[in-house]
Design a protein around this motif. Structure first.
Motif, PDB file in Angstrom:
ATOM      1  N   ARG A 146       0.426  -4.060   1.809  1.00  0.00           N
ATOM      2  CA  ARG A 146      -0.106  -2.951   0.999  1.00  0.00           C
ATOM      3  C   ARG A 146      -0.509  -3.430  -0.379  1.00  0.00           C
ATOM      4  N   ILE A 204       6.968   3.287   4.194  1.00  0.00           N
ATOM      5  CA  ILE A 204       6.999   2.356   5.323  1.00  0.00           C
ATOM      6  C   ILE A 204       7.661   3.023   6.524  1.00  0.00           C
ATOM      7  N   LEU A 210       5.047  -4.074   2.994  1.00  0.00           N
ATOM      8  CA  LEU A 210       4.935  -3.864   1.554  1.00  0.00           C
ATOM      9  C   LEU A 210       3.984  -4.882   0.920  1.00  0.00           C
TER      10      LEU A 210
END
Length: 289
Positions: free
Chosen positions: A286, A255, A283
Motif C-alpha cells: 500500500r 488489512i 502494508l
C-alpha cells in the motif's frame, strides 16, 4: 521465486525488447502482472494464454496485448520437437501517448488497447504474420545498430508501436465490445474461472466447483490444469490477491477487512499468503502506491 507482481525494470527506457526467445524445456508459466504494457508475439508453440478470465490458444501467428496490472499467464506445451519461440516488448504507455496525438486514429487504437474495458486481448494475424515477422526482424537489426543512443532508441521504439498498431488494426473495431479475433474457447476452464469470479469471497471448496460444473472433483481438476497449466487453488489465490492489491491501491480499508473482502478472513494467513504471492506485505504494498 515467481511473484504475482512482476515489475519490469525499464530504468527510464521507453521499451524493453526481446526478439525470438526460444524455449525447449518445460514452460508452465505463472500468474502475474506488470506495471507496464506487454505485447507478446508467438512465432512457434502450442498451449494457451489466460487473461481476463478467458483462455486463448497459443500458436504461431498470435499476438497478445496485456494492459498494465492485468493478470495473465502463458502456458506452453514445450519439447525439443515443439519449442516455444516468441518476441515480446514491455513498454511504458505514457512514453508514447503524447507523441501519438499527432496521429488521432492510431491514438484511438492505442488507448483502446491500453485503457479499454474490452475483449481485445488476442489477435490471429493469419496471412499477415509474415509481414509482422519481417517488421520485427528489421526492428531487431536497427535496435542493435543504435545501441544506447537515447533519441534513436525512442524513435525506433515509437516506430515499432506504430507498426504493431497498424498490424492489429484489421482486428479492432471502433466500438467497444466487438472484435473480429477468434479466440479458442476452453469452455470448462472458463466456466470454472467465471464461477470463482462470483464466489471468491466465499470459503471455496473443490466439491462446490465440481457440483456447479456437474463433474467429479478429479475430472474438473484435470480439465482445468490441462487447459490452463495451473491448479484451481493456484488460480483462486491469484485472483484473490490481485483483487486485494486493487483494494489496497484504491481504498482505505484495513488489512483485516481486505482479507475478508477477498475470502481470506484470517488476518495472519492473509498476510502470509499475500507476502508469498506478491513478494511484500500488504502494508508495504500500500505504501508503494
Amino acid at each position: 521465486m515467481h511473484y504475482l507482481f512482476d515489475p519490469v525494470p525499464l530504468h527510464s527506457k521507453p521499451m524493453i525488447w526481446e526478439h525470438k526467445i526460444k524455449t525447449v524445456e518445460n514452460f508452465s508459466g505463472f500468474y502475474h502482472w506488470h506495471q507496464c504494457c506487454e505485447v507478446l508475439i508467438a512465432h512457434e508453440g502450442a498451449g494457451n494464454v489466460i487473461v481476463n478470465q478467458k483462455s486463448y490458444e497459443l500458436r504461431r501467428g498470435m499476438v497478445f496485448f496485456f494492459q498494465p496490472f492485468q493478470l495473465h499467464k502463458v502456458f506452453a506445451n514445450v519439447s525439443p520437437e515443439q519449442p516455444y519461440v516468441r518476441s515480446k516488448t514491455h513498454f511504458d504507455p505514457y512514453e508514447f501517448q503524447e507523441k501519438l496525438h499527432l496521429f488521432p486514429l492510431l491514438l484511438e487504437r492505442f488507448l483502446l488497447l491500453w485503457q479499454g474495458n474490452h475483449t481485445f486481448q488476442a489477435f490471429d494475424m493469419g496471412d499477415s504474420f509474415a509481414y509482422v515477422e519481417h517488421m520485427l526482424a528489421v526492428h531487431e537489426q536497427n535496435a542493435r545498430s543504435v545501441g544506447d543512443h537515447r533519441a534513436a532508441e525512442f524513435e525506433l521504439s515509437f516506430l515499432l508501436i506504430v507498426q504493431l498498431l497498424n498490424a492489429v488494426s484489421l482486428h479492432l473495431h471502433p466500438h467497444l465490445g466487438t472484435s473480429t479475433s477468434s479466440p479458442r474457447t476452453f469452455s470448462y476452464a472458463e466456466k470454472v474461472m467465471q464461477w470463482i469470479e462470483e464466489h471468491y469471497r466465499d470459503d471455496i471448496q473443490l466439491e462446490d466447483i465440481a457440483e456447479a460444473m456437474h463433474l467429479s472433483k478429479y475430472y474438473v481438476s484435470r480439465l482445468f490444469q490441462n487447459e490452463t497449466g495451473s491448479t484451481i487453488p493456484q488460480y483462486v489465490t491469484a485472483r484473490r490477491i490481485k483483487i486485494a492489491c486493487r483494494l489496497l491501491q484504491t481504498t482505505s480499508y484495513s488489512i483485516e477487512r481486505i482479507g475478508i473482502e477477498v475470502g481470506i478472513p484470517n488476518p495472519s494467513y492473509f498476510i502470509r499468503t499475500f507476502k508469498k504471492t506478491v513478494g511484500t506485505t500488504p502494508l508495504k504494498y500500500r505504501k508503494m502506491y
